[in-house]
Design a protein around this motif. Structure first.
Motif, PDB file in Angstrom:
ATOM      1  N   LYS A   1     104.369  20.988  -3.267  1.00  0.00           N
ATOM      2  CA  LYS A   1     104.822  20.740  -4.637  1.00  0.00           C
ATOM      3  C   LYS A   1     104.216  19.463  -5.204  1.00  0.00           C
ATOM      4  CE  LYS A   1     109.151  21.600  -5.533  1.00  0.00           C
ATOM      5  NZ  LYS A   1     110.620  21.489  -5.620  1.00  0.00           N
ATOM      6  N   TYR A   2     103.929  18.503  -4.318  1.00  0.00           N
ATOM      7  CA  TYR A   2     103.393  17.220  -4.775  1.00  0.00           C
ATOM      8  C   TYR A   2     101.991  16.961  -4.231  1.00  0.00           C
ATOM      9  CZ  TYR A   2     108.072  16.612  -6.502  1.00  0.00           C
ATOM     10  OH  TYR A   2     109.245  16.804  -7.181  1.00  0.00           O
ATOM     11  N   ALA A   3     101.220  18.029  -4.133  1.00  0.00           N
ATOM     12  CA  ALA A   3      99.841  17.911  -3.660  1.00  0.00           C
ATOM     13  C   ALA A   3      98.852  17.709  -4.800  1.00  0.00           C
ATOM     14  CB  ALA A   3      99.457  19.144  -2.846  1.00  0.00           C
ATOM     15  N   GLY A   4      99.325  17.743  -6.042  1.00  0.00           N
ATOM     16  CA  GLY A   4      98.498  17.417  -7.188  1.00  0.00           C
ATOM     17  C   GLY A   4      97.256  18.261  -7.331  1.00  0.00           C
ATOM     18  N   LEU A   5      96.127  17.592  -7.631  1.00  0.00           N
ATOM     19  CA  LEU A   5      94.869  18.277  -7.867  1.00  0.00           C
ATOM     20  C   LEU A   5      94.445  19.129  -6.684  1.00  0.00           C
ATOM     21  CD1 LEU A   5      92.279  18.775  -9.490  1.00  0.00           C
ATOM     22  CD2 LEU A   5      91.405  16.594  -8.617  1.00  0.00           C
ATOM     23  N   SER A   6      94.753  18.695  -5.468  1.00  0.00           N
ATOM     24  CA  SER A   6      94.374  19.491  -4.298  1.00  0.00           C
ATOM     25  C   SER A   6      95.039  20.863  -4.322  1.00  0.00           C
ATOM     26  CB  SER A   6      94.717  18.757  -3.006  1.00  0.00           C
ATOM     27  OG  SER A   6      96.108  18.546  -2.889  1.00  0.00           O
ATOM     28  N   SER A   7      96.204  20.975  -4.966  1.00  0.00           N
ATOM     29  CA  SER A   7      96.849  22.288  -5.106  1.00  0.00           C
ATOM     30  C   SER A   7      95.961  23.249  -5.867  1.00  0.00           C
ATOM     31  CB  SER A   7      98.183  22.140  -5.848  1.00  0.00           C
ATOM     32  OG  SER A   7      99.109  21.403  -5.112  1.00  0.00           O
ATOM     33  N   ALA A   8      95.368  22.753  -6.956  1.00  0.00           N
ATOM     34  CA  ALA A   8      94.487  23.606  -7.753  1.00  0.00           C
ATOM     35  C   ALA A   8      93.274  24.026  -6.945  1.00  0.00           C
ATOM     36  CB  ALA A   8      94.068  22.864  -9.023  1.00  0.00           C
ATOM     37  N   ILE A   9      92.682  23.094  -6.211  1.00  0.00           N
ATOM     38  CA  ILE A   9      91.481  23.398  -5.438  1.00  0.00           C
ATOM     39  C   ILE A   9      91.786  24.398  -4.327  1.00  0.00           C
ATOM     40  CG2 ILE A   9      89.741  22.405  -3.916  1.00  0.00           C
ATOM     41  CD1 ILE A   9      90.066  19.787  -5.549  1.00  0.00           C
ATOM     42  N   LEU A  10      92.856  24.144  -3.574  1.00  0.00           N
ATOM     43  CA  LEU A  10      93.193  25.022  -2.449  1.00  0.00           C
ATOM     44  C   LEU A  10      93.626  26.403  -2.924  1.00  0.00           C
ATOM     45  CD1 LEU A  10      95.103  22.476  -0.180  1.00  0.00           C
ATOM     46  CD2 LEU A  10      92.799  23.411   0.172  1.00  0.00           C
ATOM     47  N   THR A  11      94.407  26.450  -4.012  1.00  0.00           N
ATOM     48  CA  THR A  11      94.840  27.750  -4.529  1.00  0.00           C
ATOM     49  C   THR A  11      93.656  28.546  -5.030  1.00  0.00           C
ATOM     50  OG1 THR A  11      96.968  26.782  -5.184  1.00  0.00           O
ATOM     51  CG2 THR A  11      96.389  28.906  -6.155  1.00  0.00           C
ATOM     52  N   ARG A  12      92.755  27.866  -5.716  1.00  0.00           N
ATOM     53  CA  ARG A  12      91.570  28.576  -6.200  1.00  0.00           C
ATOM     54  C   ARG A  12      90.719  29.090  -5.050  1.00  0.00           C
ATOM     55  NH1 ARG A  12      87.075  26.808 -10.746  1.00  0.00           N
ATOM     56  NH2 ARG A  12      85.618  28.459 -10.223  1.00  0.00           N
ATOM     57  N   LEU A  13      90.535  28.292  -4.027  1.00  0.00           N
ATOM     58  CA  LEU A  13      89.763  28.751  -2.875  1.00  0.00           C
ATOM     59  C   LEU A  13      90.400  29.975  -2.237  1.00  0.00           C
ATOM     60  CD1 LEU A  13      88.794  25.359  -1.176  1.00  0.00           C
ATOM     61  CD2 LEU A  13      87.272  26.950  -2.384  1.00  0.00           C
ATOM     62  N   GLY A  14      91.740  29.975  -2.159  1.00  0.00           N
ATOM     63  CA  GLY A  14      92.425  31.126  -1.596  1.00  0.00           C
ATOM     64  C   GLY A  14      92.233  32.378  -2.418  1.00  0.00           C
ATOM     65  N   VAL A  15      92.306  32.235  -3.733  1.00  0.00           N
ATOM     66  CA  VAL A  15      92.120  33.385  -4.618  1.00  0.00           C
ATOM     67  C   VAL A  15      90.691  33.895  -4.544  1.00  0.00           C
ATOM     68  CG1 VAL A  15      92.096  34.106  -7.032  1.00  0.00           C
ATOM     69  CG2 VAL A  15      93.987  32.733  -6.172  1.00  0.00           C
ATOM     70  N   ILE A  16      89.726  32.966  -4.573  1.00  0.00           N
ATOM     71  CA  ILE A  16      88.325  33.376  -4.530  1.00  0.00           C
ATOM     72  C   ILE A  16      87.988  34.072  -3.216  1.00  0.00           C
ATOM     73  CG2 ILE A  16      85.957  32.506  -4.446  1.00  0.00           C
ATOM     74  CD1 ILE A  16      86.761  30.375  -6.445  1.00  0.00           C
ATOM     75  N   SER A  17      88.540  33.566  -2.116  1.00  0.00           N
ATOM     76  CA  SER A  17      88.237  34.179  -0.821  1.00  0.00           C
ATOM     77  C   SER A  17      88.718  35.618  -0.784  1.00  0.00           C
ATOM     78  CB  SER A  17      88.880  33.376   0.312  1.00  0.00           C
ATOM     79  OG  SER A  17      90.299  33.431   0.236  1.00  0.00           O
ATOM     80  N   GLN A  18      89.873  35.885  -1.370  1.00  0.00           N
ATOM     81  CA  GLN A  18      90.353  37.268  -1.425  1.00  0.00           C
ATOM     82  C   GLN A  18      89.492  38.102  -2.350  1.00  0.00           C
ATOM     83  OE1 GLN A  18      94.734  37.828  -1.473  1.00  0.00           O
ATOM     84  NE2 GLN A  18      94.794  35.589  -1.554  1.00  0.00           N
ATOM     85  N   ALA A  19      89.039  37.491  -3.455  1.00  0.00           N
ATOM     86  CA  ALA A  19      88.191  38.227  -4.395  1.00  0.00           C
ATOM     87  C   ALA A  19      86.910  38.693  -3.723  1.00  0.00           C
ATOM     88  CB  ALA A  19      87.864  37.341  -5.601  1.00  0.00           C
ATOM     89  N   PHE A  20      86.312  37.843  -2.905  1.00  0.00           N
ATOM     90  CA  PHE A  20      85.059  38.213  -2.259  1.00  0.00           C
ATOM     91  C   PHE A  20      85.269  39.158  -1.082  1.00  0.00           C
ATOM     92  CE2 PHE A  20      83.428  34.572  -4.634  1.00  0.00           C
ATOM     93  CZ  PHE A  20      82.276  35.150  -5.159  1.00  0.00           C
ATOM     94  N   LEU A  21      86.513  39.354  -0.674  1.00  0.00           N
ATOM     95  CA  LEU A  21      86.827  40.403   0.284  1.00  0.00           C
ATOM     96  C   LEU A  21      87.071  41.734  -0.417  1.00  0.00           C
ATOM     97  CD1 LEU A  21      89.171  38.480   2.754  1.00  0.00           C
ATOM     98  CD2 LEU A  21      86.820  39.268   3.159  1.00  0.00           C
ATOM     99  N   ALA A  22      86.886  41.691  -1.762  1.00  0.00           N
ATOM    100  CA  ALA A  22      86.959  42.900  -2.602  1.00  0.00           C
ATOM    101  C   ALA A  22      88.351  43.469  -2.690  1.00  0.00           C
ATOM    102  CB  ALA A  22      85.973  43.970  -2.100  1.00  0.00           C
ATOM    103  N   PHE A  23      89.371  42.631  -2.531  1.00  0.00           N
ATOM    104  CA  PHE A  23      90.732  43.106  -2.767  1.00  0.00           C
ATOM    105  C   PHE A  23      90.906  43.360  -4.259  1.00  0.00           C
ATOM    106  CE2 PHE A  23      92.509  40.561   1.067  1.00  0.00           C
ATOM    107  CZ  PHE A  23      91.938  41.489   1.921  1.00  0.00           C
ATOM    108  N   GLU A  24      91.590  44.411  -4.586  1.00  0.00           N
ATOM    109  CA  GLU A  24      91.844  44.740  -5.987  1.00  0.00           C
ATOM    110  C   GLU A  24      93.253  44.320  -6.367  1.00  0.00           C
ATOM    111  OE1 GLU A  24      89.932  46.155  -8.341  1.00  0.00           O
ATOM    112  OE2 GLU A  24      88.189  46.177  -7.024  1.00  0.00           O
TER     113      GLU A  24
END
Length: 275
Positions: free
Chosen positions: A188-211
């Motif tokens: 909850k208090y990870a600040g900017l790193s939250s955005a970076i880590l969440t985006r990396l998680g979303v992108i990694s799933q996207a490149f695994l071709a999850f719909e």
């Protein structure tokens, strides 16, 4: 500045520096165009402290949903209700919610109180005319943890759920209800790193071709421009700007990331749909 706007593995991607939105259409009603989305909050400043990434992302959405804001109290716990109403006006101006699409309620049984839960039936009674008159397709609010465990916050999904249950027995169409996910204290208090880590998680799933599906978690991640807009909206609430608010702006995940889950009303009042 927008740098890209494309689809990756079926995932809609919009890049605003760090910004990234996933499965935003899940918040909308696909049979109604444009969707009419109501943000339900408890106090002036909730809209920017917790929900700004979503508001700003919906404003630029290709589906062009109409955004409404209903705040169920004036935040008068310290006798500053009238002043806080004006602050809310300025904040919503910055966030881009139309003047005709925003309301503040001052109900005697829905007063700002950090020790009091609000009655679900009263919330439903107050909410009902706004939902019906404006043909709301989705209601967005807190989850049953309320992000900060404020009892006014976690009363809202129970009241909205109560309304939706009552509408389902008397109306052919009822809105969907979504709640903002409360995360544990450390992220909850990870600040900017939250955005970076969440985006990396979303992108990694996207490149695994999850719909994405309707049941996929909608995620909104602000970039630097959106973060700065959120800061401006928060600073409009000058009566609330004590020292720990500045720490919040520096470290809160909710300045950057919003994740949503559909609140399943059939699970029953008093149950947490996130568990």
């Amino acid at each position: 500045m927008v740098t890209k706007n494309k689809r990756v593995g079926g995932w809609r991607q919009r890049r605003y520096d760090l910004g990234y939105d996933f499965n935003t259409d899940a918040l909308s009603e696909q049979t109604v165009s444009p969707s009419r989305i109501l943000l339900l909050t408890a106090h002036p400043d909730d809209e920017c402290f917790f929900f700004a990434p979503t508001i700003l992302a919906l404003r630029r959405s290709s589906s062009s949903p109409e955004i409404f804001s209903l705040c169920l109290s004036s935040g008068n716990a310290d006798g500053l209700g009238e002043r806080r109403k004006g602050e809310l006006v300025r904040s919503l101006d910055i966030l881009g919610v139309e003047k005709d699409n925003r309301w503040v309620i001052d109900h005697p049984q829905l007063q700002d109180n950090i020790t009091q839960e609000w009655d679900a039936e009263i919330i439903a009674e107050v909410l009902r005319p706004f939902v019906i008159e404006h043909h709301i397709t989705s209601v967005l609010t807190f989850d049953t943890k309320g992000i900060s465990l404020h009892p006014n916050h976690f009363s809202l999904p129970l009241g909205a759920s109560y309304l939706i249950k009552s509408l389902s027995s008397s109306h052919t169409y009822v809105p969907r209800l979504f709640s903002l996910v409360t995360v544990p204290v450390l992220p909850k208090y990870a600040g900017l790193s939250s955005a970076i880590l969440t985006r990396l998680g979303v992108i990694s799933q996207a490149f695994l071709a999850f719909e994405p599906t309707v049941d996929s978690l909608p995620v909104f991640i602000s970039g630097i421009p959106d973060y700065l807009t959120t800061v401006r909206a928060i600073l409009a609430h000058d009566s609330q700007m004590v020292w720990f608010r500045y720490l919040y702006m520096s470290f809160s995940r909710y300045m950057w990331v919003n994740e949503w889950v559909e609140f399943k009303t059939q699970e029953g009042l008093g149950q947490d749909p996130l568990i």
